[in-house]
Design an enzyme around this catalytic site. Structure first.
Site, PDB file in Angstrom:
ATOM      1  CB  SER A 156      89.986  12.616  -2.168  1.00 44.69           C
ATOM      2  OG  SER A 156      90.173  12.829  -0.781  1.00 44.69           O
ATOM      3  CE1 TYR A 169      95.564  11.376  -3.187  1.00 40.98           C
ATOM      4  CE2 TYR A 169      94.219  12.498  -1.553  1.00 40.98           C
ATOM      5  CZ  TYR A 169      94.446  11.414  -2.371  1.00 40.98           C
ATOM      6  OH  TYR A 169      93.556  10.366  -2.384  1.00 40.98           O
TER       7      TYR A 169
END
Length: 279
Positions: A156, A169
């Site tokens: 990501s 995350y």
């Protein structure tokens, strides 16, 4: 809770990856994983689908068999559970037909770091990093011996940006990027391709599952466009593919700046700015 169905052992074994290798995809019941399954099926690849939701995988497999005529196996597994994870590792080690691993399974949890329960973030780390690492570790030696194979790791852009306020995350996705780059340096000379794919906000169920409202975001990419772009990078054999980044020179400058620091790390003494006056 590991269940294997629709196994088809009768395949040619002379050179299992010679034509269209099978593709094992984690998190394959929806979103990015399901779209990868659809795209690889269109390309004529047999599939091994891995996720917790067997019913959704069965529905996807039925549709893709009808549309593309490929063989599809379903491996129901919760990759945070050691027994389930071990079963997928075994499949990757032993099934010589599998020539592409798509490490897509991942999750997030809402709230700031001090609001998130320790057990919740530990599960996120287990899924986003430990499971991904173990699956890559299970298959990479076989690929290296064969001199071919590919590992696609879904990271990501959050892994590049602590400013996005997704501390745990983002840390897991930074791990995915670093691991992918390191594996690429190590395995590319042995014929194994490793790709890190860095999406930005993409319309998947991860948002709802983490308690976030995707409609509040300024821009969201559709999952089909994300995967199609990632596959362009795959076909070009990019080490890092960032579908939302329009100016590739920015990534190249980032890499150049990072690499320019490397010679300076090999020093016997601390930099002058950290040295105190000595008597």
């Amino acid at each position: 809770m590991t269940t294997i169905i629709n196994m088809d052992p009768a395949r040619e074994e002379s050179n299992p990856m010679a034509a269209s290798p099978s593709v094992l995809i984690t998190g394959a019941s929806s979103g990015i994983g399901a779209t990868y399954a659809e795209r690889f099926a269109r390309r004529g690849h047999d599939l091994v689908l891995v996720a917790r939701d067997r019913a959704r995988m069965e529905a996807l497999a039925t549709r893709l068999r009808q549309e593309s005529g490929v063989a599809i196996d379903i491996l129901q597994a919760d990759l945070t559970q050691p027994g389930d994870l071990a079963a997928v590792e075994t499949r990757l080690r032993d099934d010589a037909r599998i020539g592409i691993l798509v490490n897509n399974a991942g999750a997030n949890v809402g709230g700031s770091f001090i609001e998130q329960a320790t057990d919740d973030v530990a599960r996120i780390v287990a899924l986003n990093t430990t499971a991904l690492l173990r699956l890559a570790s299970a298959v990479a030696p076989r690929f290296a011996r064969a001199g071919e194979g590919a590992i696609i790791n879904i990271g990501s852009v959050v892994g590049l940006a602590p400013e996005f306020n997704a501390t745990v995350y983002g840390a897991t996705k930074a791990f995915v990027l670093f691991l992918s780059q390191g594996l690429s340096l190590e395995l590319a000379p042995r014929g194994v391709y490793v790709q890190a794919v860095l999406p930005a906000a993409t319309r998947t169920e991860i948002w709802e599952r983490s308690g976030a409202d995707i409609n509040t975001l300024p821009a969201v990419m559709e999952v089909g466009e994300l995967v199609d772009a990632a596959l362009v990078g795959f076909d070009r054999r990019e080490a890092v593919t960032i579908p939302p980044l329009h100016d590739a020179a920015q990534w190249e400058a980032y890499q150049a700046a990072r690499q320019a620091m490397l010679p300076g790390f090999w020093q016997e003494h601390a930099a002058a700015r950290y040295q105190t006056a000595r008597s």
